[in-house]
Design an enzyme around this catalytic site. Structure first.
Site, PDB file in Angstrom:
ATOM      1  N   ASP A  53      -5.858  -6.465 -43.142  1.00  0.00           N
ATOM      2  CA  ASP A  53      -6.439  -5.118 -43.182  1.00  0.00           C
ATOM      3  C   ASP A  53      -7.334  -4.974 -44.413  1.00  0.00           C
ATOM      4  O   ASP A  53      -7.995  -3.947 -44.581  1.00  0.00           O
ATOM      5  CB  ASP A  53      -5.332  -4.053 -43.234  1.00  0.00           C
ATOM      6  CG  ASP A  53      -5.213  -3.295 -41.923  1.00  0.00           C
ATOM      7  OD1 ASP A  53      -6.099  -3.467 -41.068  1.00  0.00           O
ATOM      8  OD2 ASP A  53      -4.232  -2.548 -41.753  1.00  0.00           O
TER       9      ASP A  53
ATOM     10  N   GLN B 214       0.870  -0.515 -40.037  1.00  0.00           N
ATOM     11  CA  GLN B 214       0.142   0.474 -39.244  1.00  0.00           C
ATOM     12  C   GLN B 214       0.165   1.817 -39.969  1.00  0.00           C
ATOM     13  O   GLN B 214       1.224   2.381 -40.221  1.00  0.00           O
ATOM     14  CB  GLN B 214       0.793   0.596 -37.846  1.00  0.00           C
ATOM     15  CG  GLN B 214       0.048   1.489 -36.882  1.00  0.00           C
ATOM     16  CD  GLN B 214      -1.297   0.907 -36.436  1.00  0.00           C
ATOM     17  OE1 GLN B 214      -1.417  -0.285 -36.152  1.00  0.00           O
ATOM     18  NE2 GLN B 214      -2.318   1.751 -36.380  1.00  0.00           N
TER      19      GLN B 214
ATOM     20  N   LYS C   8      -3.986  -3.520 -29.748  1.00  0.00           N
ATOM     21  CA  LYS C   8      -4.013  -4.789 -30.490  1.00  0.00           C
ATOM     22  C   LYS C   8      -3.260  -5.871 -29.717  1.00  0.00           C
ATOM     23  O   LYS C   8      -3.719  -7.019 -29.625  1.00  0.00           O
ATOM     24  CB  LYS C   8      -3.404  -4.590 -31.887  1.00  0.00           C
ATOM     25  CG  LYS C   8      -4.313  -3.797 -32.814  1.00  0.00           C
ATOM     26  CD  LYS C   8      -3.599  -3.271 -34.032  1.00  0.00           C
ATOM     27  CE  LYS C   8      -4.519  -2.285 -34.771  1.00  0.00           C
ATOM     28  NZ  LYS C   8      -3.833  -1.431 -35.730  1.00  0.00           N
TER      29      LYS C   8
END
Ligand code: NAP
Length: 303
Positions: free
Chosen positions: A129, A106, A62
């Site tokens: 997300d 995460q 990322k």
């Protein structure tokens, strides 16, 4: 590209490879051009709890992509044994920080923490997300203005990039996780596909996989889908990322030692189109996350 498609559909000699790197690079180029003119760069905050090798590798990807497109990443780390209250306090600070436009936790996180409870603390406007109840509800009700989980968005973008229509198609999705399978089901329904969902309790899996026009597999079982599960003229999207034992994840992510949930070599000459692993859905997931960040940025500066 269109010529390739015709070649595959009408002669069926070899499958069209749905190359996620090419599609990702095209998204990267667009994002880079959009971000060039911005005074304040879009910023993603990544909260990592613990120090898993796979999470480290995904976060590195990322950061690398962000650098290419001119976005910023703030990487916040917590010890594995962190208290929930400390993480929540940090999320609230990020929610209130106008220079942070997107926030992700995460996953997976250590077991003493409840991922649903923590994710729910992220402001829906920064939940890139797409996992807060607000964003999931928008997806359920097929309304605009929310964020969709990046892998599901990446699958749809890959199909769109190769101009493979979804409306009216029979799509079988194997896997029903909250991160991949379920959001993919909803996205496909929202695009007027007829969707069948399979899982570990499905009887006669082959029957459900073979009748699909598009087969999407996200189960986490190396090379599980073989010749017996597919038929000619199908489009196969392999979401799985499985490591060959004995290799380090860093090497695997960078190199070619990953295998998907689909036995690529066994079926590539049977089906019409197939996404490889690595180089298929994986690159699309990262690009889609930053498309979400770009949209979050636009919404926030316009509000
Ligand atoms: P997950 O949470 O473990 O879910 C796996 C799903 O597969 C479950 O719904 C499970 O069914 C189903 N399943 C397991 N064995 C099965 C079988 N034999 N037959 C039919 N269904 C079966 O996994 P996930 O997070 O969705 O991830 C799936 C794979 O995608 C993993 O390899 C992961 O690394 C990869 N992934 C890739 C990306 C990417 O960017 N490419 C992103 C995320 C994940 P039950 O519900 O009945 O248990």
């Amino acid at each position: 590209m269109i010529a390739d498609l015709k070649f595959n559909f009408y002669t069926n000699l070899m499958a069209l490879i749905l190359d996620g790197k090419i599609a990702r690079d095209s998204i990267a180029e667009k994002l880079k051009n959009t971000f060039l003119g911005l005074g304040v760069p879009p910023q993603l905050a990544i909260i990592q709890i613990g120090n898993r090798d796979d999470s480290n590798a995904y976060i590195a990807q990322k950061k690398k992509f962000a650098e290419v497109i001119g976005a910023k990443v703030e990487h916040i780390t917590f010890d594995e044994s962190v208290r929930k209250e400390d993480v929540v306090r940090r999320i609230e600070e990020l929610n209130n920080n106008a220079s942070v436009h997107g926030i992700i936790i995460q996953l997976p996180i250590p077991q003493h923490l409840d991922e649903y409870e923590l994710v729910e603390k992220v402001s829906p406007q920064k939940d890139v997300d797409g996992l807060t109840s607000t964003n999931l509800k928008l997806l359920w009700s097929n309304k605009q203005g929310g964020f969709v989980p990046a892998t599901a968005r990446g699958i749809v973008s890959l199909l769109d990039y190769y101009k493979l229509p979804l409306a009216g198609k029979r799509i079988t999705i194997v896997g029903r996780s909250i991160l991949v399978g379920k959001p993919a089901v909803l996205m496909m329904l929202n695009r007027d596909a007829t969707v069948t969902v399979c899982h570990s309790g499905t009887c006669n899996l082959e029957e459900d996989t073979r009748h699909a026009d598009i087969l999407i597999v996200a189960i986490g079982k190396p090379k599980f889908i073989g010749k017996e599960h597919v038929s000619s003229k199908q489009i196969i999207i392999d979401v799985g990322i499985n490591l060959v034992s004995g290799q380090s994840l860093e090497e695997e992510i960078e190199g070619t030692q990953l295998v998907g949930d689909v036995d690529f070599d066994a079926i590539k000459d049977v089906v019409s189109a197939i996404s490889p692993v690595p180089g298929g859905v994986g690159p699309m997931t990262v690009a889609s996350l930053f498309e979400n960040v770009a949209e979050a940025y636009t919404m926030q500066i316009n509000s």
